[in-house]
Motif scaffolding. Structure first.
Motif, PDB file in Angstrom:
ATOM      1  N   LEU A   1      -5.360 -17.075  16.721  1.00 35.39           N
ATOM      2  CA  LEU A   1      -4.508 -16.573  15.644  1.00 35.39           C
ATOM      3  C   LEU A   1      -5.080 -16.955  14.279  1.00 35.39           C
ATOM      4  CD1 LEU A   1      -1.037 -17.400  17.222  1.00 35.39           C
ATOM      5  CD2 LEU A   1      -1.963 -15.120  16.807  1.00 35.39           C
TER       6      LEU A   1
ATOM      7  N   VAL B   1       3.036 -20.942  23.780  1.00 33.65           N
ATOM      8  CA  VAL B   1       3.033 -20.188  22.527  1.00 33.65           C
ATOM      9  C   VAL B   1       3.724 -20.973  21.423  1.00 33.65           C
ATOM     10  CG1 VAL B   1       3.996 -18.143  21.379  1.00 33.65           C
ATOM     11  CG2 VAL B   1       2.823 -17.902  23.573  1.00 33.65           C
TER      12      VAL B   1
ATOM     13  N   PHE C   1      -5.292  -9.218  21.583  1.00 33.89           N
ATOM     14  CA  PHE C   1      -5.754 -10.472  22.146  1.00 33.89           C
ATOM     15  C   PHE C   1      -6.015 -10.271  23.632  1.00 33.89           C
ATOM     16  CE2 PHE C   1      -2.902 -11.758  18.626  1.00 33.89           C
ATOM     17  CZ  PHE C   1      -3.848 -12.379  17.834  1.00 33.89           C
TER      18      PHE C   1
ATOM     19  N   SER D   1       0.524 -11.017  25.590  1.00 35.95           N
ATOM     20  CA  SER D   1      -0.865 -10.793  25.186  1.00 35.95           C
ATOM     21  C   SER D   1      -1.804 -11.836  25.766  1.00 35.95           C
ATOM     22  CB  SER D   1      -0.980 -10.796  23.658  1.00 35.95           C
ATOM     23  OG  SER D   1      -0.308  -9.699  23.088  1.00 35.95           O
ATOM     24  N   PHE D   2      -1.374 -13.119  25.715  1.00 31.53           N
ATOM     25  CA  PHE D   2      -2.229 -14.202  26.179  1.00 31.53           C
ATOM     26  C   PHE D   2      -1.988 -14.571  27.646  1.00 31.53           C
ATOM     27  CE2 PHE D   2      -2.209 -15.150  21.539  1.00 31.53           C
ATOM     28  CZ  PHE D   2      -3.579 -15.142  21.331  1.00 31.53           C
TER      29      PHE D   2
ATOM     30  N   ILE E   1      -4.994 -20.811  21.588  1.00 29.05           N
ATOM     31  CA  ILE E   1      -4.215 -19.706  21.036  1.00 29.05           C
ATOM     32  C   ILE E   1      -4.127 -19.857  19.522  1.00 29.05           C
ATOM     33  CG2 ILE E   1      -1.934 -18.617  20.975  1.00 29.05           C
ATOM     34  CD1 ILE E   1      -1.634 -19.376  23.910  1.00 29.05           C
TER      35      ILE E   1
ATOM     36  N   LEU F   1       3.428 -12.456  22.230  1.00 27.02           N
ATOM     37  CA  LEU F   1       2.287 -13.359  22.386  1.00 27.02           C
ATOM     38  C   LEU F   1       2.163 -13.863  23.817  1.00 27.02           C
ATOM     39  CD1 LEU F   1       2.540 -15.402  19.059  1.00 27.02           C
ATOM     40  CD2 LEU F   1       0.778 -13.731  19.671  1.00 27.02           C
ATOM     41  N   THR F   2       3.295 -14.133  24.471  1.00 26.93           N
ATOM     42  CA  THR F   2       3.214 -14.576  25.868  1.00 26.93           C
ATOM     43  C   THR F   2       2.595 -13.491  26.735  1.00 26.93           C
ATOM     44  OG1 THR F   2       5.469 -13.822  26.368  1.00 26.93           O
ATOM     45  CG2 THR F   2       5.205 -16.100  25.649  1.00 26.93           C
TER      46      THR F   2
ATOM     47  N   LEU G   1       3.917 -12.749  12.273  1.00 25.57           N
ATOM     48  CA  LEU G   1       3.203 -12.871  13.538  1.00 25.57           C
ATOM     49  C   LEU G   1       3.949 -12.107  14.626  1.00 25.57           C
ATOM     50  CD1 LEU G   1       1.564 -15.102  12.117  1.00 25.57           C
ATOM     51  CD2 LEU G   1       1.798 -16.488  14.184  1.00 25.57           C
ATOM     52  N   PRO G   2       3.245 -11.689  15.662  1.00 18.07           N
ATOM     53  CA  PRO G   2       3.945 -11.075  16.807  1.00 18.07           C
ATOM     54  C   PRO G   2       5.012 -12.023  17.339  1.00 18.07           C
ATOM     55  CG  PRO G   2       1.572 -10.802  17.036  1.00 18.07           C
ATOM     56  CD  PRO G   2       1.786 -11.746  15.879  1.00 18.07           C
TER      57      PRO G   2
ATOM     58  N   GLU H   1       7.328 -14.220  19.981  1.00 17.77           N
ATOM     59  CA  GLU H   1       6.942 -15.096  21.092  1.00 17.77           C
ATOM     60  C   GLU H   1       6.722 -14.291  22.365  1.00 17.77           C
ATOM     61  OE1 GLU H   1       9.697 -18.200  21.831  1.00 17.77           O
ATOM     62  OE2 GLU H   1       9.283 -19.288  19.974  1.00 17.77           O
TER      63      GLU H   1
END
Length: 236
Positions: A21, A53, A4, A45-46, A17, A42-43, A36-37, A39
């Protein structure tokens, strides 16, 4: 799974987000049963906070795309045949009227059904959303996401999964109207008004009064429209 890219304002909002996904799920990069990845992942990545998230994960769960397991994380589930998702894209101001013409009957009916079918957990969700919006330390994002949480709780209280799925599908558009309305007025003006409207809704739902709940939602929708400079024409 594809990498991402960090999101910059206003694209860092949870709905964006969730859309990213969801695309991974629809294209098969994330398959049923996949985790899913985390938290934290994801924090990173984004390049957003955990609060954002978590809201995105909640939206995917409400849309029936994932399930969360205590202590294990979030997992993709088999996509329902009746799942609804609009193509993501920037909403132009002239589309606000179209959105409100759709939301008005949808949310009024949802309020009436919520008053009839809600359980104690739904009142707890409404109270949590109100507390999130009114917290002294609440950021602008917290207030807006709390607003969405409130309407999602009403949809869930209907007992009808279509309301939850459809509201999830248009939540990104709804967020645009919330952002616009708050940009037009000072927080000290709009905050108390929105809180009064939400608390009237909560009271009517808790009282199991579908007529009062529908009236309160109608007033809230008309107030929301006026806050983005719209005057809706009603029939009947």
């Amino acid at each position: 799974m594809s990498e991402f890219t960090p999101m910059s304002r206003p694209q860092h909002l949870p709905a964006r987000i969730a859309a990213a996904l969801s695309l991974q799920i629809r294209e098969g990069a994330l398959k049923p049963g996949d985790r899913l990845p985390t938290e934290l992942a994801l924090t990173r990545s984004f390049a957003v906070s955990r609060t954002v998230v978590r809201e995105a994960i909640a939206q995917l769960r409400n849309e029936g795309l994932i399930e969360t397991r205590q202590g294990a994380g979030a997992f993709v589930i088999q996509r329902p045949a009746r799942h609804i998702r609009l193509e993501d894209g920037r909403m132009e101001p002239h589309a606000f009227r179209d959105l409100f013409q759709l939301r008005l009957p949808l949310e009024i009916e949802a309020a009436g059904l919520a008053a009839t079918h809600h359980g104690p957990e739904h009142l707890e969700q409404l109270d949590a959303a109100l507390a999130r919006m009114a917290a002294p330390e609440a950021s602008g994002d917290d207030v807006m996401l709390g607003d969405l949480d409130f309407h999602r709780a009403i949809a869930a209280a209907t007992g009808n999964a279509y309301f939850v799925q459809f509201l999830g599908a248009i939540s990104d558009r709804i967020l645009h109207t919330i952002i616009d309305s708050r940009a037009r007025a000072r927080p000290e003006e709009i905050g108390p008004q929105v809180e009064r409207e939400h608390r009237a809704l909560r009271a009517a739902i808790a009282a199991r009064d579908p007529v009062a709940a529908r009236d309160a939602m109608r007033a809230h929708m008309l107030g929301s429209a006026e806050r983005v400079a719209l005057r809706l024409q009603l029939y009947g």
